[in-house]
Design an enzyme around this catalytic site. Structure first.
Site, PDB file in Angstrom:
ATOM      1  N   ASP A   6     -70.789 -33.249 -94.956  1.00 41.77           N
ATOM      2  CA  ASP A   6     -69.659 -32.914 -94.506  1.00 41.77           C
ATOM      3  C   ASP A   6     -69.109 -32.707 -95.065  1.00 41.77           C
ATOM      4  OD1 ASP A   6     -67.902 -31.971 -92.334  1.00 41.77           O
ATOM      5  OD2 ASP A   6     -66.624 -33.756 -92.401  1.00 41.77           O
ATOM      6  N   THR A  10     -60.531 -33.454 -99.116  1.00 43.42           N
ATOM      7  CA  THR A  10     -60.351 -35.092 -99.682  1.00 43.42           C
ATOM      8  C   THR A  10     -61.496 -35.455-100.446  1.00 43.42           C
ATOM      9  OG1 THR A  10     -58.461 -35.558 -98.272  1.00 43.42           O
ATOM     10  CG2 THR A  10     -59.258 -37.758 -99.573  1.00 43.42           C
ATOM     11  N   GLY A 107     -62.785 -25.058 -87.123  1.00 42.28           N
ATOM     12  CA  GLY A 107     -63.880 -25.550 -88.342  1.00 42.28           C
ATOM     13  C   GLY A 107     -64.799 -26.366 -87.609  1.00 42.28           C
ATOM     14  N   ASP A 109     -67.077 -28.700 -88.973  1.00 41.97           N
ATOM     15  CA  ASP A 109     -65.969 -30.578 -88.467  1.00 41.97           C
ATOM     16  C   ASP A 109     -65.662 -30.934 -86.997  1.00 41.97           C
ATOM     17  OD1 ASP A 109     -63.324 -29.201 -88.837  1.00 41.97           O
ATOM     18  OD2 ASP A 109     -62.751 -31.418 -90.086  1.00 41.97           O
ATOM     19  N   THR A 184     -38.575 -53.541 -97.886  1.00 35.64           N
ATOM     20  CA  THR A 184     -39.337 -51.891 -97.656  1.00 35.64           C
ATOM     21  C   THR A 184     -39.963 -51.738 -97.413  1.00 35.64           C
ATOM     22  OG1 THR A 184     -37.096 -51.437 -98.852  1.00 35.64           O
ATOM     23  CG2 THR A 184     -38.802 -49.692 -99.022  1.00 35.64           C
TER      24      THR A 184
END
Length: 257
Positions: A6, A10, A107, A109, A184
């Site tokens: 697949d 990324t 898509g 996927d 933070t």
């Protein structure tokens, strides 16, 4: 045994499937500059790592949302196995009834996930895939794929936050000890992890309202494991869902009655 791949924006998820069992599932980075030989080396390395002989693989199948990589990986698989892989797309049998304005735009996927979701979890079902983008797919109680949503992915949101602010640091993707951060970094962790979890909870609730009934929710994708545990709604995490779907589609298109 088949090789299922697949290709995402990324990562590329690679797995071997024997019958309905996923023998292994690994991720490598999607690299547009890789040559077919470099992908051949990556595939061979995985087979060696899991002690699987090349002769054990009888076929392969690809789903992809990155067209520039398709032909390179297809050529790499042909070089490895001397067989042309199946590619999820028009002309391939999936058994999925897609009720979209333009079914061809869905898509591959999402198609694969829906096929696996129906096979292993039944209908109705809501499917969440958390990768570069977070996608939500809805299959109704009549087994029709009726649509879904596309949201910015977890890391896309985090990268945008860091890159567009002067004083916010890069952080790891993990939950803070408390929702209310007191520094933070914890504030950022809470916003990303708890914020994404709350977003999924809210979207699921809105889907249920629109459908008029509730449905099981299944999540997959490389980042789902970091977010799903913090959702208030019950969500099943299935990291092998896409590979399972590729295995089902391969069998639909190669097995004879």
């Amino acid at each position: 045994m088949i090789l299922a791949i697949d290709i995402g924006n990324t990562n590329i998820v690679i797995g071997c499937i024997e019958g309905e069992r996923v023998c292994f599932a690994e991720r490598v980075s999607t690299n547009l500059s890789n040559t077919e030989l470099e992908y051949v080396v990556e595939f061979r390395t995985l087979f060696e790592l899991y002690h699987i002989g090349m002769e054990e693989v009888t076929g392969s199948i690809i789903s992809s949302v990155v067209p520039p990589v398709n032909n390179i990986i297809k050529a790499a698989l042909e070089k490895l196995f001397h067989k042309t892989p199946l590619v999820v797309g028009p002309g391939l049998k999936t058994g999925l009834n897609i009720l979209m304005d333009n079914p061809g735009q869905l898509g591959s996927d999402l198609v694969v996930n829906a096929v696996a979701g129906l096979q292993y979890y039944g209908a109705p079902i809501i499917l969440i895939d958390m990768g570069t983008a977070t996608t939500i797919s809805v299959v109704d109680d009549k087994k029709n794929y009726i649509g879904g949503m596309i949201l910015p992915g977890v890391k896309v949101s985090l990268d945008s936050l860091v890159n567009r602010t002067s004083q916010l640091p890069r952080i790891s993707l993990e939950a803070p000890k408390k929702v209310i951060g007191r520094n933070t970094i914890d504030c950022m962790k809470s916003g990303i992890v708890m914020g994404q979890a709350a977003c999924l909870d809210g979207m699921i609730e809105r889907i249920f309202d629109e459908l008029g009934y509730e449905a099981p929710v299944v999540a997959t994708g490389g980042l789902a494991g970091s977010i799903v545990p913090y959702c208030k709604r019950k969500i099943v995490y299935d990291n092998e869902l896409t590979l399972k779907g590729l295995g089902i589609i391969y069998r639909k298109n190669t097995e004879t009655d």
